[in-house]
Each structure stands twice: as C-alpha cells, then as structure tokens.
Scaffold this active site. Structure first.
Site, short mmCIF file in Angstrom:
data_model
loop_
_atom_site.label_atom_id
_atom_site.label_comp_id
_atom_site.label_asym_id
_atom_site.label_seq_id
_atom_site.Cartn_x
_atom_site.Cartn_y
_atom_site.Cartn_z
N HIS A 133 0.86 -1.18 0.00
CA HIS A 133 0.00 0.00 0.00
C HIS A 133 0.90 1.23 0.00
CE1 HIS A 133 -2.83 2.98 1.68
NE2 HIS A 133 -3.82 2.15 1.38
N ASP A 210 2.93 -4.09 8.14
CA ASP A 210 1.66 -3.39 7.99
C ASP A 210 0.58 -4.45 8.10
OD1 ASP A 210 -0.62 -2.09 7.24
OD2 ASP A 210 0.11 -1.42 5.28
N GLN A 213 -4.60 -5.36 7.10
CA GLN A 213 -5.52 -6.33 6.50
C GLN A 213 -5.50 -7.69 7.20
OE1 GLN A 213 -7.67 -5.58 4.21
NE2 GLN A 213 -6.90 -3.62 3.48
#
Length: 419
Positions: A133, A210, A213
């Site tokens: 992302h 990260d 999700q």
C-alpha cells in the site's frame, strides 16, 4: 459454510446492512478491505462516552477527566491483549496505520536519536515490496530522500506471491529496516513473515509489518510473530476512523525520538529545551483520539466475542466460494492467488474489455453491490501486472454466500451491457 457461525445474527448487529438503497435495492457491502461497517455495540460505546463521560485525558482532575482517562487507557489495555503485546506501554495510539508507519520511518536518521540501530545515511538500505500500500511505500521513499539511503524492494511473482528468490541479495548487512504487508490489500496474499524475519535477524536489521488487512480478520500475536514493529488501523476492524495503532518492542520505543511535539508528550519544558515522557505518551502529542480509542476498544471486544478463529474460518469459506463462483464469469481474471494457500478474504480481478470503473458503477447503481475499483493505493503493484486498475471484493464477518451470488449476477449483467 460453518454452521456454528451465525452470520444472520451477526448481521443484525450492523444497522447499515438492513438499509434499503434508492430504488428498493438491498445493500451488498463487499468493501470491508477499504473500511468496515460498525456494529451497534461500537456505535453505542461512542455515543455513551460522548454523551456522559467526555473530558480531556491525562490533564483534568475532575470526574469527567478521570472517567475519560480511565476509558482511554482501558482501550490501550484491550489493544495490547488483542495483539498479544507483553505490555500496554508498547501500544501507541495514532490517527491511522499510515501515521504509525510514518512514525517509525521518522525515527531513522533523526539527529534527536542516538541509537545506532536508527542511524541512517548513504550506504544504508531500506527494503519493502512491490505489493505494498502507498502508506508502506511513501514514508520509506521520504526517508531515503532525507538520508541518502537506498530503497530496495521484493518483486511479486505472476501468481501474486512475494518473490523471495533473491532474499539474501536484497536483505544484507547494509539493511537497516524491512517493512512489508502482513497481508496484501489487493492480492489477499499472506506473506511468509518467518522466512523474511530469519534473514532480517541474520543481518541484524529491524522488521515492521503493515497488519491493517490481517489484525481485523484473524488472530495476530506480536510476540509469536517476533517482528519489531506492527501497525494497523481501527476503521478496518469494525471501529471508528481516526484511530490507528503502532505496536513496537518497548526498548525500541524508548530509543526512538518523538515524532510530534506538543502537550502531554513532555516531562518538562524550558524555553530552550524539553525532556520527554516515557513511551507510549512520548508519541501521543496533543489531545489524542479519545472517543475513537473508546470505540476501537469496543470493536475489539466485539470481534473477540465472535472469535477471531471463527471469523477467519468464515472468511476462508467465503473466499473459496467466491473464487469458484467468479470462474463462471467469462473473461474474468483474478489478480493474485487462485487458491486458499496463504491468502485472505480479498479477491481482485479484471474483466476483459471492461474498465473497473464501469463495473463498479453498474454494480452499485443497478444491484446495490459495493466494491472498490481503482489501484487501491497500490499503483506499483498494478504497474507490475500491466493494468491500470482492478475491481476488488473484500469480505468480513457479516458477509454471506448470497452476497457473492449477487456480485456474480451483477458481473454477468455488466457483460451484457458491454456486449
């Protein structure tokens, strides 16, 4: 489907899912990878705090200030328990995952810090991946520009997996930080953290995930993962927007310089210098997202009551159903893994000859199906596959196979429109 998982009962907790759209269409919400919907339990927790307990935290000595501070810190405890953090002091509240990633990137090459692990300059290297992302690309680009360090990245295989064939050439003794997605927001791919981390430890670097999700969808334990930093955001986890989380090992937070200056992050201030509060407060300058933290705590309580294992199992079954059902659509190509091995509940695809924007508009206007179209803040990944955009359906605990059927019916209709 999992008969023990009562999705119809869960759906009743989310008021928006009973909404009728213009034209009498029911809402089919398949965009939780973008932002999830909120259960009544979260809505009421936010309303109750705003109505009856609101005060600034860590400052006011009156009853409201005390109640608000207690609720805010209780939310920190809930986050720590949810991700398996050894201490609440390892949980920093930010406004989103992007800010958490920027906070860590800022710590490197900063003159205010003296720890050699955060020293960054020409000859040093930062490693990310092609599937990230933008929030896990741009902060590292800025760090490289600021310090003269070199930015490198893992490529992605044709089937949407992280290409680790050159792991030892990419992650070397010059590497200072590796930061990758736990799960891709486009491909659904769950990355092999263990294998990357083993190499990171071998060369003495640090590693960040990260987890925006992954944390909302399955059990995530930072102690078991063994990484150094992890970020996620509240609005994808049935919580409010405006609240994110950085988890980091305590000794790293202690070594890192503050990211923002202001009230509450200080110990003492003179006109020419300041000393700082211990972590996590050192990184929470100004009035924090108080009500949002309370809402996030309520959201994590809700997800825990349903059970993260059960949510993951439900989403896995939905994903299997979707991958099979989408094969019925002529010209449709899934971008990413076409099986269930190391993948989550996100399916991105193209349909030959039809732009994703047209697909998304017709699905919404005529079928009430909400999907996301575009490059999903992952433009480099789309460039790697030679496509400008994809259509993305993303699943959560409240979705059903009937909604996937509605998506497939809508896609068949789209094809007729463009035939």
């Amino acid at each position: 489907m999992d008969t023990a998982f009562d999705v119809e009962r869960i759906r009743k907790d989310f008021p928006v899912l009973s909404r009728e759209l213009p034209g009498g269409r029911p809402l089919v919400y398949l965009d939780s990878g973008n932002s999830s919907q909120k259960p009544t339990q979260v809505i009421e927790a936010v309303r109750e705090h705003m109505a009856m307990h609101y005060g600034n935290v860590g400052r006011a000595m009156h009853v409201l200030g005390s109640e608000s501070t207690e609720a805010f810190e209780n939310a920190r405890d809930k986050v720590a328990a949810f991700v398996g953090a050894p201490s609440r002091d390892e949980i920093v509240f930010t406004k989103n995952a992007s800010e958490a990633l920027n906070l860590v990137a800022y710590a490197f090459g900063n003159r205010a810090g003296s720890d050699p692990r955060f020293a960054m300059g020409p000859g040093d290297e930062i490693v990310i991946s092609e599937m990230e992302h933008h929030s896990n690309i741009v902060p590292w680009q800025l760090l490289a520009q600021r310090t003269g360090a070199t930015l490198k990245w893992f490529s992605v295989t044709d089937d949407g997996r992280l290409d680790l064939s050159d792991l030892e050439e990419l992650v070397t003794e010059r590497t200072k930080i590796v930061s990758i997605a736990h799960q891709s927001n486009v491909l659904g791919t769950v990355n092999p953290v263990d294998r990357v981390l083993a190499r990171v430890r071998q060369v003495g670097a640090l590693m960040m995930l990260d987890a925006s999700q992954s944390v909302p969808h399955k059990p995530v334990d930072v102690a078991a993962l063994g990484v150094d930093f992890l970020a996620f955001t509240g609005h994808k986890a049935a919580g409010p927007s405006g609240i994110g989380v950085l988890w980091a090992r305590a000794e790293l937070l202690e070594a890192m310089p503050p990211f923002l200056g202001g009230g509450e992050m200080i110990e003492a201030v003179w006109m020419d210098r300041a000393t700082y509060a211990p972590a996590p407060h050192k990184f929470e300058a100004g009035t924090p997202p108080i009500v949002e933290a309370v809402g996030l705590g309520a959201a994590l309580d809700y997800l825990s009551s349903v059970g993260l294992e059960a949510i993951a199992r439900h989403e896995r079954e939905l994903t299997a159903y979707a991958l099979q059902a989408l094969r019925e659509v002529p010209g449709l190509k899934v971008i990413g893994p076409e099986d269930l091995v190391d993948r989550g509940g996100i399916v991105s695809f193209t349909v030959a000859g039809i732009h994703p924007h047209d697909i998304g508009q017709i699905l919404d206007d005529e079928f009430g199906v909400a999907v996301r179209v575009g490059h999903h803040c992952a433009r480099p990944l789309h460039l790697r596959f030679g496509i400008p955009a994809t259509t993305r359906a993303s699943f959560y605990l409240y979705n059903t196979t009937a909604e996937i059927d509605a998506l497939v019916r809508g896609l068949h209709h789209v094809q007729k429109v463009f035939a």
